[in-house]
Design a protein around this motif. Structure first.
Motif, mmCIF file in Angstrom:
data_model
loop_
_atom_site.group_PDB
_atom_site.id
_atom_site.type_symbol
_atom_site.label_atom_id
_atom_site.label_comp_id
_atom_site.label_asym_id
_atom_site.label_seq_id
_atom_site.Cartn_x
_atom_site.Cartn_y
_atom_site.Cartn_z
ATOM 1 N N LEU A 53 0.858 -1.188 0.000
ATOM 2 C CA LEU A 53 0.000 0.000 0.000
ATOM 3 C C LEU A 53 0.890 1.232 0.000
ATOM 4 N N THR A 54 0.618 2.145 -0.914
ATOM 5 C CA THR A 54 1.369 3.402 -0.948
ATOM 6 C C THR A 54 0.498 4.572 -0.507
ATOM 7 N N ALA A 55 -0.795 4.368 -0.519
ATOM 8 C CA ALA A 55 -1.792 5.345 -0.059
ATOM 9 C C ALA A 55 -3.060 4.535 0.221
ATOM 10 N N PRO A 56 -3.991 5.074 0.985
ATOM 11 C CA PRO A 56 -5.219 4.308 1.244
ATOM 12 C C PRO A 56 -5.869 3.848 -0.062
ATOM 13 N N GLY A 57 -6.075 2.542 -0.178
ATOM 14 C CA GLY A 57 -6.719 1.974 -1.354
ATOM 15 C C GLY A 57 -5.822 1.822 -2.571
ATOM 16 N N THR A 58 -4.549 2.146 -2.475
ATOM 17 C CA THR A 58 -3.638 2.082 -3.622
ATOM 18 C C THR A 58 -2.502 1.096 -3.358
ATOM 19 N N VAL A 59 -2.437 0.033 -4.156
ATOM 20 C CA VAL A 59 -1.354 -0.942 -4.068
ATOM 21 C C VAL A 59 -0.451 -0.733 -5.271
ATOM 22 N N GLU A 60 0.835 -0.563 -5.009
ATOM 23 C CA GLU A 60 1.827 -0.394 -6.066
ATOM 24 C C GLU A 60 3.020 -1.292 -5.784
ATOM 25 N N ALA A 61 3.723 -1.666 -6.843
ATOM 26 C CA ALA A 61 4.959 -2.432 -6.696
ATOM 27 C C ALA A 61 6.120 -1.439 -6.639
ATOM 28 N N ARG A 62 6.944 -1.583 -5.606
ATOM 29 C CA ARG A 62 8.119 -0.726 -5.428
ATOM 30 C C ARG A 62 9.353 -1.603 -5.271
ATOM 31 N N GLU A 63 10.507 -1.076 -5.616
ATOM 32 C CA GLU A 63 11.743 -1.849 -5.493
ATOM 33 C C GLU A 63 12.203 -1.998 -4.046
ATOM 34 N N GLN A 64 11.704 -1.158 -3.167
ATOM 35 C CA GLN A 64 12.062 -1.238 -1.753
ATOM 36 C C GLN A 64 10.794 -1.253 -0.911
ATOM 37 N N LEU A 65 10.855 -1.991 0.187
ATOM 38 C CA LEU A 65 9.781 -1.983 1.176
ATOM 39 C C LEU A 65 10.335 -1.280 2.399
ATOM 40 N N GLY A 66 9.773 -0.142 2.717
ATOM 41 C CA GLY A 66 10.237 0.591 3.884
ATOM 42 C C GLY A 66 10.098 -0.249 5.144
ATOM 43 N N SER A 67 11.104 -0.213 5.995
ATOM 44 C CA SER A 67 11.096 -0.996 7.248
ATOM 45 C C SER A 67 10.318 -0.241 8.321
ATOM 46 N N PHE A 68 9.046 -0.051 8.058
ATOM 47 C CA PHE A 68 8.159 0.689 8.950
ATOM 48 C C PHE A 68 6.900 -0.125 9.161
ATOM 49 N N LEU A 69 6.396 -0.112 10.379
ATOM 50 C CA LEU A 69 5.139 -0.766 10.712
ATOM 51 C C LEU A 69 4.258 0.276 11.399
ATOM 52 N N TYR A 70 3.044 0.417 10.924
ATOM 53 C CA TYR A 70 2.104 1.404 11.458
ATOM 54 C C TYR A 70 0.850 0.694 11.921
ATOM 55 N N GLN A 71 0.414 0.989 13.126
ATOM 56 C CA GLN A 71 -0.810 0.412 13.678
ATOM 57 C C GLN A 71 -1.890 1.491 13.638
ATOM 58 N N PRO A 72 -2.745 1.477 12.620
ATOM 59 C CA PRO A 72 -3.770 2.515 12.537
ATOM 60 C C PRO A 72 -4.827 2.357 13.624
ATOM 61 N N HIS A 73 -5.365 3.483 14.064
ATOM 62 C CA HIS A 73 -6.500 3.476 14.983
ATOM 63 C C HIS A 73 -7.668 2.845 14.240
ATOM 64 N N GLU A 74 -8.544 2.151 14.944
ATOM 65 C CA GLU A 74 -9.636 1.431 14.286
ATOM 66 C C GLU A 74 -10.520 2.330 13.414
ATOM 67 N N PRO A 130 -5.730 -6.519 6.986
ATOM 68 C CA PRO A 130 -4.430 -6.452 7.673
ATOM 69 C C PRO A 130 -4.552 -5.703 8.998
ATOM 70 N N THR A 131 -3.895 -6.204 10.021
ATOM 71 C CA THR A 131 -3.968 -5.569 11.340
ATOM 72 C C THR A 131 -2.934 -4.453 11.488
ATOM 73 N N ALA A 132 -1.922 -4.465 10.623
ATOM 74 C CA ALA A 132 -0.898 -3.418 10.649
ATOM 75 C C ALA A 132 -0.517 -3.108 9.210
ATOM 76 N N LEU A 133 0.008 -1.947 8.996
ATOM 77 C CA LEU A 133 0.431 -1.517 7.670
ATOM 78 C C LEU A 133 1.953 -1.433 7.636
ATOM 79 N N VAL A 134 2.538 -1.803 6.512
ATOM 80 C CA VAL A 134 3.989 -1.757 6.377
ATOM 81 C C VAL A 134 4.371 -1.005 5.105
ATOM 82 N N GLY A 135 5.629 -0.604 5.047
ATOM 83 C CA GLY A 135 6.149 0.000 3.829
ATOM 84 C C GLY A 135 5.857 1.477 3.703
ATOM 85 N N ALA A 136 5.607 1.879 2.447
ATOM 86 C CA ALA A 136 5.440 3.300 2.119
ATOM 87 C C ALA A 136 4.291 3.946 2.888
#
Length: 127
Positions: free
Chosen positions: A59-80, A96-102
Motif C-alpha cells: 500500500l502506498t496510499a489508502p486503497g492504492t497498491v503499487e509495486a516498489r523496489e524497496q519496502l520501507g522498514s516501517f510498521l504502522y498500527q492505525p487506529h480502528e 491487515p492488522t498493521a500496515l507496512v512500507g510506504a
C-alpha cells in the motif's frame, strides 16, 4: 540399523540417479535493512543473467497498491477509525492488522506514536 534397506539410510548415504538431483533455478537475496528491505534474484540457468530487483507490492496510499523496489522498514498500527477498512485491503489479505512500507512511513510521519521504525537500531543499543 539395517543398511540394506534404503529407507533406513542417512540421506547422504542414499544413492541418487542423475535425474533425481535438482538445482534451484533462482538464487534469491534478501536485505532486511534498518530503513528498507529489498529482494533480488538471478536466474541460475542463464549464463548472461544479471541480478534483478524484485518489485514488492505494498500500500502506498489508502486503497492504492503499487509495486516498489524497496519496502520501507516501517510498521504502522492505525487506529480502528483512522482508515476505512476497504482502503487497507491487500491482494493477499482483506483485513491487515498493521500496515507496512510506504504507507506506514507516510502515516507515521503524521502520527508517530503509532509507528515502529528503526527497530534494529533499538536492539543494537540494548546489546
Amino acid at each position: 540399523m539395517d543398511h540394506s534397506n534404503p529407507s533406513h539410510q542417512n540421506p547422504s548415504q542414499q544413492s541418487q540417479s542423475p535425474d533425481a538431483t535438482q538445482h534451484a533455478r533462482f538464487s534469491v537475496g534478501i536485505d532486511l535493512g534498518t530503513t528498507h528491505c529489498v529482494l533480488s534474484y538471478i536466474d541460475t540457468t542463464d549464463e548472461n543473467a544479471r541480478v534483478q530487483v524484485m518489485p514488492i507490492s505494498q500500500l502506498t496510499a489508502p486503497g492504492t497498491v503499487e509495486a516498489r523496489e524497496q519496502l520501507g522498514s516501517f510498521l504502522y498500527q492505525p487506529h480502528e477509525h483512522e482508515m476505512n477498512p476497504a482502503s487497507r485491503v491487500l491482494p493477499w489479505s482483506s483485513e491487515p492488522t498493521a500496515l507496512v512500507g510506504a504507507i506506514a512511513r507516510n502515516l507515521g510521519a503524521k502520527t508517530p506514536i503509532r509507528l515502529i521504525a528503526s527497530a534494529k537500531s533499538c536492539f543494537a543499543m540494548v546489546a
